[in-house]
Design an enzyme around this catalytic site. Structure first.
Site, PDB file in Angstrom:
ATOM      1  N   TYR A 205     -25.024  14.190 -13.894  1.00 48.32           N
ATOM      2  CA  TYR A 205     -24.583  14.457 -12.527  1.00 48.32           C
ATOM      3  C   TYR A 205     -25.698  14.133 -11.542  1.00 48.32           C
ATOM      4  O   TYR A 205     -25.501  13.489 -10.533  1.00 48.32           O
ATOM      5  CB  TYR A 205     -24.223  15.943 -12.359  1.00 48.32           C
ATOM      6  CG  TYR A 205     -22.922  16.355 -12.998  1.00 48.32           C
ATOM      7  CD1 TYR A 205     -21.699  15.885 -12.504  1.00 48.32           C
ATOM      8  CD2 TYR A 205     -22.888  17.250 -14.061  1.00 48.32           C
ATOM      9  CE1 TYR A 205     -20.497  16.295 -13.071  1.00 48.32           C
ATOM     10  CE2 TYR A 205     -21.691  17.661 -14.630  1.00 48.32           C
ATOM     11  CZ  TYR A 205     -20.493  17.179 -14.137  1.00 48.32           C
ATOM     12  OH  TYR A 205     -19.318  17.578 -14.692  1.00 48.32           O
TER      13      TYR A 205
ATOM     14  N   PHE B 180     -26.218  10.446 -10.848  1.00 50.54           N
ATOM     15  CA  PHE B 180     -25.184   9.834 -10.023  1.00 50.54           C
ATOM     16  C   PHE B 180     -25.212  10.354  -8.587  1.00 50.54           C
ATOM     17  O   PHE B 180     -24.900   9.636  -7.647  1.00 50.54           O
ATOM     18  CB  PHE B 180     -23.808  10.036 -10.662  1.00 50.54           C
ATOM     19  CG  PHE B 180     -23.641   9.218 -11.901  1.00 50.54           C
ATOM     20  CD1 PHE B 180     -23.883   7.846 -11.863  1.00 50.54           C
ATOM     21  CD2 PHE B 180     -23.263   9.796 -13.101  1.00 50.54           C
ATOM     22  CE1 PHE B 180     -23.742   7.076 -13.009  1.00 50.54           C
ATOM     23  CE2 PHE B 180     -23.126   9.035 -14.249  1.00 50.54           C
ATOM     24  CZ  PHE B 180     -23.362   7.677 -14.207  1.00 50.54           C
TER      25      PHE B 180
ATOM     26  N   GLU C 196     -12.460   5.299 -17.336  1.00 49.19           N
ATOM     27  CA  GLU C 196     -12.741   6.710 -17.639  1.00 49.19           C
ATOM     28  C   GLU C 196     -11.494   7.555 -17.372  1.00 49.19           C
ATOM     29  O   GLU C 196     -11.575   8.761 -17.176  1.00 49.19           O
ATOM     30  CB  GLU C 196     -13.972   7.192 -16.851  1.00 49.19           C
ATOM     31  CG  GLU C 196     -15.247   6.477 -17.340  1.00 49.19           C
ATOM     32  CD  GLU C 196     -16.518   6.889 -16.589  1.00 49.19           C
ATOM     33  OE1 GLU C 196     -16.482   7.893 -15.871  1.00 49.19           O
ATOM     34  OE2 GLU C 196     -17.537   6.188 -16.743  1.00 49.19           O
TER      35      GLU C 196
ATOM     36  N   GLU D 287     -13.669  11.359  -7.841  1.00 43.35           N
ATOM     37  CA  GLU D 287     -14.614  10.285  -8.218  1.00 43.35           C
ATOM     38  C   GLU D 287     -14.577  10.146  -9.736  1.00 43.35           C
ATOM     39  O   GLU D 287     -15.431  10.646 -10.445  1.00 43.35           O
ATOM     40  CB  GLU D 287     -16.032  10.553  -7.697  1.00 43.35           C
ATOM     41  CG  GLU D 287     -16.582  11.938  -7.959  1.00 43.35           C
ATOM     42  CD  GLU D 287     -18.099  12.002  -7.671  1.00 43.35           C
ATOM     43  OE1 GLU D 287     -18.782  10.961  -7.738  1.00 43.35           O
ATOM     44  OE2 GLU D 287     -18.588  13.107  -7.405  1.00 43.35           O
TER      45      GLU D 287
END
Lengths: 657, 657
Positions: free
Chosen positions: B332, B335, B452, B443
């Site tokens: 996390y 990103f 994904e 996202e």
């Protein structure tokens, strides 16, 4: 090939078979002596899944799509497993896997899978898929088929393929007829992978493509041959027969023992009336099936080669290594049975003896013959018989390094040969002879000529030969040709390692097709006075290095799965031995061809050039081959090439000691 | 990329280097600040082994051929291992491996092996092979090189390759310049196999080929860049500099940190006189080497992407599986650092809020925003900032299924967000919300857009959205392009199994070259009102099946090693995210491209068509891709095609749960 029977099925027109008349058709086919019947799995009603209304209005179709609803009774022709051992199922032909409409694509895929599932549930022996029309793309069809075939663990799966293309295309030049059909099959097989269980149901037609085009099918897994009733002619007794050309093709396929299917364009009369005139006719076996069985029974009587070949066809054997290993007695025995090979040797020795001038100076007329690698003695016998025929005196030396074979020639000397033959237990390369020979006779040839190290052995033996002495054989030439064979390539692939792709195999070819006629690649001559000093051993083996780069033009498109190797040998003057198909010594069976595989099959377009690069290399301990295959197209250059196989002999070689 | 120095060598003209002046040249190069010197291993005298008299007259050559005689002292320039750590050796250029003369072929091979042996004995760091002239065939050269390279276990081996072809060919059209040079390298590499340790020493010239032609070299193992002194220009201060175009090319190669060699066409002044005027000049570092070091030091300051990318370049990573696995905190954090991505999200939410009409009926102006997959909260922060900028009231729901991330957003709510944000611990697909949303923000995009499972997640979340609600992102499109990369293909090959060839990898591309510009292959739109009934979950996932067959024209010839994948996404109206090279959001680093390998590389000729067939498929438990690559040439049709990769998701898939 044994004479057991072939399997022949009856294929009524698909649109006339229904759940209602299926049992009658089964009974009919049984009464007609067929081995099975071909029936659609589904009725035309099942087509509803493609064209019914969109989901919100049709909860049933939504449920079907989600896998929550199965066939309705009216969807099926084959509703139960009754007689399933007597039935081959066909898949419906309305699916359109490459449609622009995503729903049609998806529903076609789901419908195919549902049919496969049902075929597997019924335990059908085989299912046949319709040929996708040549106007349609193939990629999603190939993908669906590749992923669905695993749903048929016990049921064979065949793609119906016309041997000629669609009617529309029949007007193209003769050369091109039947090309596209193979190209499309090849596209699908390439997606599925060469080890796929997908087979071909090849459908013959009244017009057949050229032999060259038909030939390619022999390298493919043709499991079924479909013969439409209406391509039969009627002979003057009123019976159905095939044209000469069709007979020839059907007989050629019979070697592979496929299933045959007689397809009919109309339904037979099914209601048998015991008292009608039809009774007699109806209780007779099908004349079409009878005719095929007749063709099968009356194949050419098996020649010696075929008898010998039974069980060897397309079987990968490692080549012999007679220098490293001692041959077994049964191996000698097999080779001694060849009716042609020893005839030729006898003739060669006889001619050589006759060509020798008779001494005019009063010295006795004795020719010294040395048989090197005498084995159990067949060449000694040949030489003795030749001397007798030629009316010349000979003194023979039989040299053998294998202690087991030597026992046999000791017995032969004692019981048969006597003083005419001296037997010597030695490796010919190290033997120190009491006198020199006029004629050196050997049988050291392998399938590729030099692959059992005849050059190295004869180089070593050469010092026993007089300066004007001769060698039988005088020379041998290796031949190569690019070849196609899904079967052999799949067999090599199944080892799942590089080593087996870099090894050559002696194979009795069956399911193969040559993409071009074999060409000579190199030659060995004996004696070799240029490279080997008189009465000496060679200093190194460099003079036995060979290489060649040979170009072939492929007349059809095809897949190259490797290289076929052959040899031709001049024993003496015009006395030859050959396993090159164009000049094969008739009836000789001692040698099968040799197969050099390549790791990744290469496609060659019609008219494309195939380049075979081949090397025979050596170091102090061994001899090996390296090879590479490339394809060239005019204007484009090399469009692909294999990697170099067997670098430095890493996977396979022939030991010098 | 670190700022550590590059290695620059000095390459005097080969015919001027001798055993006599070698030490002086070494001293000269050291004094000039070079890191190494390039010297021939052998003197021209060694050429005798090709042309001396035939053996019987020359026992010495016979002995050499049999491996019994080594170099004579006069054969060698490098006679001892002194300074060998400072020397790169070059192989003599008179060998003719593909000569018609068998003796020349053999002796060329033996001479090469002897030189390799000696280089290995001296423990040279590298040897450089001369480029075979383009007028000669290559097959025996390739074979000899392939089998000899294993004689250099510790010494690097580079083939010298001109970036332009021979002078003779410079008159061909610009498009074709430098083509043959690559074709010939590719032929040799193909024989040697892609995992060969053979590298390239690419020689620049005054004229350079087009970018398109040069580009291909970035997908090849260029380990050395040779820059001839005479292509340097002189600037107004009298110092050597490179033209803009050459600077650009050299800087591009510097990313790969090759060795550089400055080649000189004349020997430098070697006798240093302490009292001469040359002293000062001679003790200065080489201005050419200095200039290259200057270019290296003054590369563009590394941007955020490059800093981030350090260590990732050409490294194969498995794509994330956020549905199956919970992301780690560090993932996390990485990103969240992207400076561009969240700017764009903020802008998208702001625009969407401004587009919403202010109620005129007196109801309070509150927009409900649901952030699904909130992670540690960055999109919640974006939404809050956007609301502030737009001057609109919002009520935010932050939905997260990862219990670890949920801890963080609990803290965020307590410390920062307060009542404006409701936090919900749930999978977005099963959450039952207290009210419906105006804006759904997520996202969930992967490198290929949908990889994904954003489509499946948003389909499940869609029922929380009002009938007129909007999704940010509004859509995303997957892009594909055929690509060349020896490095990536060799890395996948090294696993030696099918599974790794049927898996996609997220890769920061470096040593790759696209054979054509990426094209869109499919798109997903949100919300999807057509396939998903209002306020319900989808009945099946069939509507998320996609497929495409895309054709590219390859402007140069090249090897296809797989497919590069990218995405573009419309967040809202003209607010975009893109990793497609042509439209890449500047400075955004959250996504690397995706690489789909193919098992066997395919050659495409210049002007040939590359067809990529791609599927996104699904069953009840998983989503997977299948792919196939084919090459077509006008007039010939398909010249080769890969097998179908990842059939039924057998090697890789993304779990739905």
């Amino acid at each position: 090939m044994s004479l057991e029977s072939i399997q022949i099925g009856f294929m009524p027109p698909a649109d006339k078979v229904s759940a209602e008349n299926l049992l009658q058709l089964v009974a009919y086919a049984q009464s007609k002596g067929f081995d099975y019947i071909v029936s659609p799995i589904n009725s035309p009603a099942y087509r509803r899944v493609l064209f019914e209304e969109e989901e919100p209005q049709n909860p049933s179709l939504r449920a079907w799509r989600a896998g929550l609803e199965s066939f309705r009774p009216e969807d099926l022709v084959l509703r139960t497993a009754d007689h399933s051992e007597f039935i081959v199922g066909t898949i419906s032909d309305w699916q359109d896997f490459d449609s622009q409409d995503l729903k049609v694509r998806l529903h076609s895929e789901l419908a195919l899978k549902q049919q496969f599932n049902w075929a597997s549930h019924l335990a059908l022996g085989g299912v046949m898929l319709p040929y996708p029309p040549s106007s349609k793309p193939l990629s999603n069809y190939g993908r669906v088929l590749t992923s669905s075939i695993s749903m048929l663990p016990y049921t064979a799966c065949w793609l119906r393929v016309p041997c000629m293309d669609d009617e529309l295309e029949r007007n193209v030049a003769e050369e091109l007829q039947g090309m596209k059909s193979w190209e499309r099959w090849n596209t699908i097989l390439n997606m599925a992978g060469s080890q796929s269980k997908l087979g071909i149901a090849l459908e013959l037609s009244a017009t057949l493509p050229t032999d060259k085009v038909l030939d390619r099918w022999f390298a493919e897994p043709v499991k079924v041959v479909i013969i439409p009733e209406d391509i039969f002619l009627t002979n003057n007794k009123g019976y159905p027969v095939l044209s000469k050309r069709h007979q020839h093709v059907v007989r050629k396929f019979m070697r592979f023992k496929p299933y045959f299917m007689i397809s009919s364009s109309s339904l037979p009369k099914l209601t048998l009336d015991e008292f009608s005139d039809d009774l007699l006719e109806n209780s007779l076996a099908s004349p079409h099936a009878d005719y095929l069985r007749y063709l099968y029974r009356t194949q050419d009587t098996l020649g010696v080669i075929d008898q010998f070949a039974t069980g060897y066809q397309d079987y990968l054997q490692a080549p012999l290594q007679p220098l490293q290993d001692n041959l077994e007695s049964s191996t000698y025995e097999t080779f001694e049975k060849d009716p042609i090979k020893y005839q030729q040797y006898e003739l060669a020795v006889e001619r050589a003896l006759l060509d020798r001038p008779v001494p005019t100076d009063g010295t006795p007329d004795v020719t010294v013959i040395m048989v090197v690698g005498a084995g159990r003695g067949p060449l000694v016998n040949c030489s003795l018989r030749a001397a007798e025929k030629a009316g010349r005196n000979v003194r023979i030396y039989a040299v053998e390094k294998n202690p087991n074979a030597f026992v046999t020639i000791q017995n032969m000397k004692a019981s048969l040969w006597g003083d005419r033959v001296n037997i010597v237990f030695s490796d010919m390369r190290t033997w120190n002879p009491p006198e020199q020979a006029d004629i050196l006779v050997s049988e050291l040839l392998g399938s590729f000529g030099d692959n059992e190290l005849s050059p190295e052995c004869l180089d070593g033996a050469q010092k026993v030969l007089k300066p004007d002495g001769i060698s039988i054989p005088a020379n041998y030439t290796a031949f190569v040709a690019p070849m196609s064979s899904n079967k052999l390539h799949a067999d090599v692939s199944s080892f799942k390692d590089l080593t087996h792709f870099e090894t050559s195999y002696v194979v009795m070819f069956k399911a193969i097709s040559l993409l071009a006629q074999p060409k000579p690649i190199w030659v060995f001559e004996h004696p070799n006075r240029k490279d080997i000093p008189l009465n000496q051993n060679p200093l190194s083996n460099h003079h036995n290095i060979r290489s060649g780069s040979i170009e072939f033009t492929s007349k059809t498109s095809g897949m190259i799965h490797g290289i076929a190797g052959y040899f031709e040998s001049v024993l003496y003057k015009d006395v030859l031995l050959s396993i090159n198909p164009e000049t094969h010594s008739p009836g000789m069976f001692s040698w099968f061809p040799i197969y050099f595989p390549i790791k990744t099959p290469l496609y060659v377009p019609a008219g494309g050039q195939v380049v075979l690069d081949f090397w025979r290399l050596t170091d102090t301990r061994k001899v090996w081959y390296e090879w590479q295959v490339s394809c060239k197209v005019e204007g484009l250059g090399v469009i692909h090439s294999s990697s170099l196989h067997n670098v430095g002999g890493r996977s396979s070689s022939i030991g010098l000691y």
